[in-house]
Design an enzyme around this catalytic site. Structure first.
Site, PDB file in Angstrom:
ATOM      1  N   HIS A  79       0.869  -1.182   0.000  1.00  0.00           N
ATOM      2  CA  HIS A  79       0.000   0.000   0.000  1.00  0.00           C
ATOM      3  C   HIS A  79       0.906   1.231   0.000  1.00  0.00           C
ATOM      4  CE1 HIS A  79      -2.825  -2.964   2.124  1.00  0.00           C
ATOM      5  NE2 HIS A  79      -3.254  -2.819   0.880  1.00  0.00           N
ATOM      6  N   GLU A 124       1.875   3.663   3.117  1.00  0.00           N
ATOM      7  CA  GLU A 124       2.404   3.084   4.360  1.00  0.00           C
ATOM      8  C   GLU A 124       3.927   3.205   4.333  1.00  0.00           C
ATOM      9  OE1 GLU A 124       0.655  -0.811   4.663  1.00  0.00           O
ATOM     10  OE2 GLU A 124      -1.386  -0.013   4.539  1.00  0.00           O
ATOM     11  N   HIS A 146       3.650  -3.557   6.936  1.00  0.00           N
ATOM     12  CA  HIS A 146       2.551  -2.616   6.725  1.00  0.00           C
ATOM     13  C   HIS A 146       2.412  -1.662   7.907  1.00  0.00           C
ATOM     14  CE1 HIS A 146       0.436  -4.638   3.274  1.00  0.00           C
ATOM     15  NE2 HIS A 146       1.198  -5.635   3.696  1.00  0.00           N
ATOM     16  N   GLU A 186       1.967  -5.729  11.002  1.00  0.00           N
ATOM     17  CA  GLU A 186       1.325  -4.415  11.142  1.00  0.00           C
ATOM     18  C   GLU A 186       2.099  -3.642  12.205  1.00  0.00           C
ATOM     19  OE1 GLU A 186      -1.038  -3.112   9.411  1.00  0.00           O
ATOM     20  OE2 GLU A 186      -1.855  -4.825   8.301  1.00  0.00           O
TER      21      GLU A 186
END
Length: 335
Positions: free
Chosen positions: A59, A62, A151, A215
């Site tokens: 993405h 990010e 991420h 994450e």
């Protein structure tokens, strides 16, 4: 520093280097494979037998993980990090990175494990290309394979740094890998229980790598990531690259384990998620809570003790996951 160490600069400018291969004074070879893709190969006498894939920017907004990979690559290119593992650095969605947006047309992390073949457009082509980069990289027999897909998130989280561990039938989740994650600063791991269409699920299910989606905190623009503390992860990644990790690591102290109880699937435009728009990941939900409703009086009511919600998103396309209901896991099934 070797020019190929500036992979992010090359990616941001959409520039193809004139010199595709360079060698550090220590004998490590850097090879540009394509846009956003660079392989580091240690000197043959130093090779520890590990193939490590580090991906970020799946993405494009990010940025903290992208900056982390840039620091690691700079360290290799200037000789401060002395690799003993083969490493593939991948910036997943270069066009989205250049625009500072999550994606251009569609979420690329929903297009792996063959899903790109059912779609079209830029992200579908890039997902196929990323699969091929990974397939070639992990094609050497007799080597250990590890993939971290890094991420950050727009949504806040009660647990800021956590990992998602993919699933494959007949394969146990590794306690050794969980201990490695704990040492890298992860506070929780979600043990998944069904096949998925993310990049880490592809490398885990199809290429036999140990693979994780990490994450790592809040998504912010380049240069504004002071509040995303990746010190422990960066230190551990350097140790993995240099093959200086402790042997027989097994402690899971401080690591919370969760498993998936149910996925909330959006079936129609009538879908309604009964959660505040700003609810944080890992928020607890009480038993009996009406979580979501859809067509034909379809209702999701919380039945589980200790249930929490992660990745709630009522705006996904019909047929996709609009949230995951998770519960604490004892870890008794670890391998």
């Amino acid at each position: 520093m070797l020019a190929l160490g500036k992979l992010l600069e090359l990616t941001l400018t959409a520039h193809e280097p004139a010199e595709k291969t360079q060698v550090t004074p220590g004998g490590a070879r850097l090879r540009w494979l394509g846009e956003g893709a660079l392989e580091v190969r240690p000197a043959e006498s130093e090779d520890c037998g590990l193939d490590l894939l580090l991906s970020a920017g799946i993405h494009g907004n990010e940025t903290a993980p992208i900056e982390l990979l840039e620091r690691l690559l700079h360290g290799v290119a200037n000789g401060k990090i002395k690799p003993r593992a083969r490493v593939l650095f991948l910036f997943g969605n270069p066009a989205a990175i250049r625009k500072g947006e999550r994606f251009i047309e569609q979420d690329i992390n929903r297009l792996f494990n063959g899903r790109h073949e059912l779609s079209s457009g830029f992200e579908a082509l890039r997902a196929a290309e990323l699969e091929q980069f990974a397939r070639v990289f992990f094609s050497k027999p007799g080597r250990n394979r590890l993939h971290y897909d890094l991420h950050t998130a727009i949504r806040g989280s009660k647990i800021e740094q956590f990992a998602l561990y993919p699933y494959k039938e007949g394969r146990k989740h590794s306690r050794r890998e969980l201990a490695r994650l704990a040492a890298a600063g992860m506070e929780a791991v979600l043990l998944q229980s069904k096949s998925s269409i993310t990049f880490s699920a592809f490398t885990y299910e199809q290429l036999e790598a140990e693979a994780f989606t990490l994450e790592l905190g809040k998504a912010r623009p380049f240069g504004q990531n002071e509040q995303v503390n990746l010190d422990k992860l960066e230190e551990r990644l350097i140790r993995i690259i240099e093959a200086t990790e402790p042997e027989n690591e097994s402690s899971l102290d401080g690591l919370q384990l969760f498993s998936v109880s149910r996925e909330i699937i959006k079936h129609s435009d009538s879908f309604h998620l009964h959660l505040p728009a700003d609810i944080e990941n890992f928020s607890e939900l009480s038993k009996g809570y009406l979580l979501a409703e859809d067509l034909a009086e379809m209702r999701w009511v919380v039945e589980e003790e200790g249930a929490r919600i992660i990745f709630p998103n009522p705006k996904v396309k019909n047929g996709l996951r609009a949230g995951i209901l998770i519960v604490p896991d004892s870890g008794q099934r670890l391998g």
